[in-house]
Design a protein around this motif. Structure first.
Motif, PDB file in Angstrom:
ATOM      1  N   LEU A  50      32.793   5.472  67.574  1.00  0.00           N
ATOM      2  CA  LEU A  50      31.345   5.258  67.678  1.00  0.00           C
ATOM      3  C   LEU A  50      30.812   5.453  69.095  1.00  0.00           C
ATOM      4  N   ILE A  51      31.677   5.818  70.028  1.00  0.00           N
ATOM      5  CA  ILE A  51      31.231   6.016  71.402  1.00  0.00           C
ATOM      6  C   ILE A  51      30.575   7.383  71.541  1.00  0.00           C
ATOM      7  N   GLY A  52      29.336   7.368  71.981  1.00  0.00           N
ATOM      8  CA  GLY A  52      28.603   8.597  72.243  1.00  0.00           C
ATOM      9  C   GLY A  52      28.241   8.692  73.714  1.00  0.00           C
ATOM     10  N   THR A  53      27.498   9.707  74.057  1.00  0.00           N
ATOM     11  CA  THR A  53      27.167   9.916  75.472  1.00  0.00           C
ATOM     12  C   THR A  53      26.291   8.800  76.024  1.00  0.00           C
ATOM     13  N   ALA A  54      25.501   8.142  75.164  1.00  0.00           N
ATOM     14  CA  ALA A  54      24.606   7.076  75.635  1.00  0.00           C
ATOM     15  C   ALA A  54      25.132   5.683  75.315  1.00  0.00           C
ATOM     16  N   THR A  55      26.325   5.577  74.765  1.00  0.00           N
ATOM     17  CA  THR A  55      26.871   4.269  74.396  1.00  0.00           C
ATOM     18  C   THR A  55      27.292   3.493  75.636  1.00  0.00           C
ATOM     19  N   GLU A  56      26.858   2.256  75.720  1.00  0.00           N
ATOM     20  CA  GLU A  56      27.382   1.373  76.763  1.00  0.00           C
ATOM     21  C   GLU A  56      28.666   0.746  76.244  1.00  0.00           C
ATOM     22  N   VAL A  57      29.743   0.923  76.942  1.00  0.00           N
ATOM     23  CA  VAL A  57      31.035   0.363  76.557  1.00  0.00           C
ATOM     24  C   VAL A  57      31.351  -0.788  77.506  1.00  0.00           C
ATOM     25  N   LEU A  58      31.508  -1.962  76.942  1.00  0.00           N
ATOM     26  CA  LEU A  58      31.899  -3.130  77.716  1.00  0.00           C
ATOM     27  C   LEU A  58      33.365  -3.409  77.417  1.00  0.00           C
ATOM     28  N   ASP A  59      34.216  -3.037  78.338  1.00  0.00           N
ATOM     29  CA  ASP A  59      35.654  -3.239  78.179  1.00  0.00           C
ATOM     30  C   ASP A  59      36.007  -4.549  78.861  1.00  0.00           C
ATOM     31  N   ALA A  60      36.212  -5.603  78.068  1.00  0.00           N
ATOM     32  CA  ALA A  60      36.413  -6.948  78.615  1.00  0.00           C
ATOM     33  C   ALA A  60      37.652  -7.558  77.962  1.00  0.00           C
ATOM     34  N   PRO A  61      38.837  -7.119  78.365  1.00  0.00           N
ATOM     35  CA  PRO A  61      40.065  -7.529  77.660  1.00  0.00           C
ATOM     36  C   PRO A  61      40.375  -9.010  77.737  1.00  0.00           C
ATOM     37  N   ALA A  62      39.762  -9.753  78.638  1.00  0.00           N
ATOM     38  CA  ALA A  62      40.005 -11.201  78.726  1.00  0.00           C
ATOM     39  C   ALA A  62      38.873 -12.019  78.119  1.00  0.00           C
ATOM     40  N   ALA A  63      37.804 -11.371  77.679  1.00  0.00           N
ATOM     41  CA  ALA A  63      36.591 -12.076  77.266  1.00  0.00           C
ATOM     42  C   ALA A  63      36.619 -12.454  75.781  1.00  0.00           C
ATOM     43  N   THR A  64      35.708 -13.362  75.439  1.00  0.00           N
ATOM     44  CA  THR A  64      35.530 -13.804  74.054  1.00  0.00           C
ATOM     45  C   THR A  64      34.073 -13.617  73.663  1.00  0.00           C
ATOM     46  N   VAL A  65      33.872 -13.100  72.456  1.00  0.00           N
ATOM     47  CA  VAL A  65      32.523 -12.902  71.932  1.00  0.00           C
ATOM     48  C   VAL A  65      32.251 -13.943  70.845  1.00  0.00           C
ATOM     49  N   LEU A  66      31.089 -14.571  70.929  1.00  0.00           N
ATOM     50  CA  LEU A  66      30.603 -15.520  69.927  1.00  0.00           C
ATOM     51  C   LEU A  66      29.165 -15.162  69.573  1.00  0.00           C
ATOM     52  N   PRO A  67      28.660 -15.645  68.446  1.00  0.00           N
ATOM     53  CA  PRO A  67      27.224 -15.508  68.210  1.00  0.00           C
ATOM     54  C   PRO A  67      26.431 -16.176  69.334  1.00  0.00           C
ATOM     55  N   ALA A  68      25.219 -15.702  69.580  1.00  0.00           N
ATOM     56  CA  ALA A  68      24.320 -16.429  70.472  1.00  0.00           C
ATOM     57  C   ALA A  68      24.019 -17.792  69.858  1.00  0.00           C
ATOM     58  N   PHE A  69      23.782 -18.772  70.704  1.00  0.00           N
ATOM     59  CA  PHE A  69      23.565 -20.138  70.253  1.00  0.00           C
ATOM     60  C   PHE A  69      22.071 -20.392  70.010  1.00  0.00           C
ATOM     61  N   ASP A  70      21.796 -21.272  69.064  1.00  0.00           N
ATOM     62  CA  ASP A  70      20.452 -21.830  68.883  1.00  0.00           C
ATOM     63  C   ASP A  70      20.379 -23.179  69.589  1.00  0.00           C
ATOM     64  N   ASP A  71      19.249 -23.481  70.203  1.00  0.00           N
ATOM     65  CA  ASP A  71      18.907 -24.840  70.611  1.00  0.00           C
ATOM     66  C   ASP A  71      17.846 -25.290  69.617  1.00  0.00           C
ATOM     67  N   THR A  72      18.256 -26.113  68.646  1.00  0.00           N
ATOM     68  CA  THR A  72      17.371 -26.398  67.523  1.00  0.00           C
ATOM     69  C   THR A  72      16.359 -27.503  67.787  1.00  0.00           C
ATOM     70  N   HIS A  73      16.420 -28.124  68.958  1.00  0.00           N
ATOM     71  CA  HIS A  73      15.368 -29.080  69.316  1.00  0.00           C
ATOM     72  C   HIS A  73      15.250 -29.089  70.826  1.00  0.00           C
TER      73      HIS A  73
END
Length: 551
Positions: free
Chosen positions: A59-82
């Protein structure tokens, strides 16, 4: 086309992604799904995930931003519900008294601001501070504020419902020692019957009505800065629980200016609406907003906010306050009148969140909600919400769960307010605030937030607090702690359920909105004390990087 694990996989000639992240772990929070290693975003949505870090490289194209973060963790963004984004935006321009450690420093900051402010202009402070954290453990007085400046009206505000004014501000508000406090409010007097300058709860409205409204450009600038700071902590959506109806236009202007870094779900303040006619007038303005089709994914009006009792020093209790045998806090509504108000709101198709802090306040609110549900048995789930439910006894928890009433909880406000609450309620009752372990074990729908400005906002400071039960006075109620996965769910999957947006947000899956966070370590397994100050390297909302670098 899908793979055996139900992930979208590229067709033979896939469109390139706009963003591709390779990470140590992508926690999708989809039940039963193991961590992934790569995630692709195209436009505003997630398009693919893979268990292999190079599994989406096609899926990498000429305009694709590739974030290569081999030590990182991805989670959903959090809600602050109040939380209170509107107040945070106001506070951006205030005197930063939250940095003071004693009253001399507090007053010195006001004096410095006065020296560069034209005489006669209002001076106001930031609002995210607690007097118990000052060396003197008290608020300033009118006399002390007068010594800081006699040439400016000064408004010292702590949270939404506590103010201290200097003499110039009291004069402008028309407040004297003889002024009657409005129902549900306090104009504090000393032992000699003189004004101390402090106003509490409904009395703050006496000042709000005379405050000059900042220019629209200043308001938008404040929201730009405040929402960016929320995003920098990992928050992607805020449920603002005290939005004056006139400020819907300010939020609309901020959206149009590209100034919102977080999604906003607004609860319009119903605190000033006491009569049926006032409630109807408020709803007429909200209905006009809805009829105009103003809502979108970034900014929506969610419903109306009421309050049935006070906070730390006025929450309604069944047993008296510590050292005050005749004081049980304050109920702000007659139950029958709140039933009528809530029915008017839900009758027009809006939702309702109601602040309840003490056990008597929560019990009375559940009586109100039960009566409303008797009259309107077909209300959609999540129409009625308890905000806080701070001191929730076992029988009250059982009632809320049986009625299907969700609850928003906020450990950060307990963290900052523990000492104030202990002085009012004692240690035992304070330790019982937010019994999260019990709520979850008993089957409640909870969602988490901060209640900023009473507590600090931030994804991981909240997770840290819910898992450790630490506060400014030490560990409080450790038996109520929950684990990290549960705490994260309260800000993501469960938050989206409460807000009514599970189909779009809360977990990472193909087709969902691309609301995600990238963390330098795995919050599920890093040392617990690392959570308190942990911030994401990137926050993405709807495919747009709102915090962190882009390329």
């Amino acid at each position: 086309m899908t793979d055996p694990d139900h992930h979208a996989v590229p067709d033979s000639a896939p469109a390139p992604a706009d963003l591709l992240i390779r990470a140590a772990a992508v926690h999708t929070l989809v039940p039963g799904e193991p961590p992934q290693r790569a995630i692709a975003v195209t436009g505003a949505r997630i398009t693919a995930l893979s268990p292999a870090p190079d599994g989406l490289d096609v899926l990498i194209g000429t305009a694709t931003e590739v974030l290569d973060a081999p030590a990182a963790t991805v989670l959903p963004a959090f809600d602050d519900t109040h939380t209170h984004l509107i107040l945070a935006g106001h506070s951006v321009h205030g005197v930063p008294v939250h940095q003071a450690r004693d009253l001399a420093g507090f007053l010195g900051l006001i004096r410095e601001r006065a020296a560069r402010t034209p005489a006669g202009q209002w001076i106001h402070t930031t609002i995210n501070w607690q007097e118990v954290h000052l060396a003197e453990q008290r608020m300033p007085t009118t006399e002390e504020l007068d010594r800081a400046t006699a040439d400016h009206p000064v408004l010292v505000r702590r949270g939404a419902y506590n103010m201290v004014l200097n003499s110039a501000a009291l004069r402008l508000a028309g407040i004297t020692a003889a002024t009657p406090a409005p129902p549900g409010g306090v104009i504090e007097l000393d032992e000699q019957g003189r004004l101390t300058g402090r106003l509490v709860n409904k009395a703050v409205e006496l000042v709000e009505r005379v405050l000059p409204r900042p220019a629209r450009t200043e308001r938008v600038a404040g929201l730009r800065a405040a929402s960016a700071d929320y995003a920098a902590t990992g928050i992607g959506t805020v449920r603002d629980c005290l939005v004056p109806v006139e400020d819907l236009d300010v939020l609309r202007a901020a959206r149009a200016a590209g100034a919102l870094s977080v999604r906003v779900r607004a609860l319009v303040s119903g605190f000033a609406a006491r009569t049926p006619e006032q409630v109807d007038a408020l709803l007429d303005r909200m209905d006009a907003w809805r009829a105009a089709g103003e809502d979108d994914d970034l900014f929506r009006v969610w419903g109306v906010k009421f309050g049935i009792d006070g906070g730390f020093e006025a929450g309604a209790l069944d047993e008296p306050y510590q050292g005050q045998p005749c004081y049980h806090g304050r109920l702000l509504w007659e139950p029958a009148e709140l039933v009528a108000a809530v029915e008017r709101v839900v009758g027009r198709g809006w939702r309702v969140g109601v602040h309840a802090w003490g056990d008597r306040g929560l019990r009375t609110l559940l009586d109100v909600f039960e009566e409303v549900l008797k009259h309107r048995p077909g209300l959609p789930p999540g129409t009625l919400v308890v905000e806080h439910g701070g001191l929730a006894r076992a029988d009250q928890r059982a009632r809320a769960i049986a009625l299907g009433i969700p609850v928003t909880v906020q450990h950060p406000l307990l963290h900052d307010g523990a000492l104030t609450q202990q002085r009012a309620w004692g240690r035992e009752r304070t330790a019982g605030i937010f019994p999260l372990r019990e709520w979850l074990d008993e089957g409640a729908l909870l969602a988490a937030g901060s209640d900023f400005p009473v507590g600090p906002y931030g994804a991981m400071v909240s997770v840290w607090g819910m898992t450790t039960r630490r506060t400014t006075t030490g560990v409080v109620g450790p038996e109520h702690a929950i684990d990290r996965a549960e705490a994260i769910a309260l800000h993501t999957v469960d938050a989206a359920r409460l807000v009514g947006e599970s189909a779009e947000r809360g977990s990472l899956r193909p087709g969902a909105l691309a609301d995600l966070t990238v963390w330098p370590v795995d919050p599920l397994s890093c040392p617990v004390d690392a959570l308190r100050g942990l911030r994401p390297e990137r926050t993405v909302v709807g495919g747009r990087t709102v915090h962190g670098t882009t390329g």
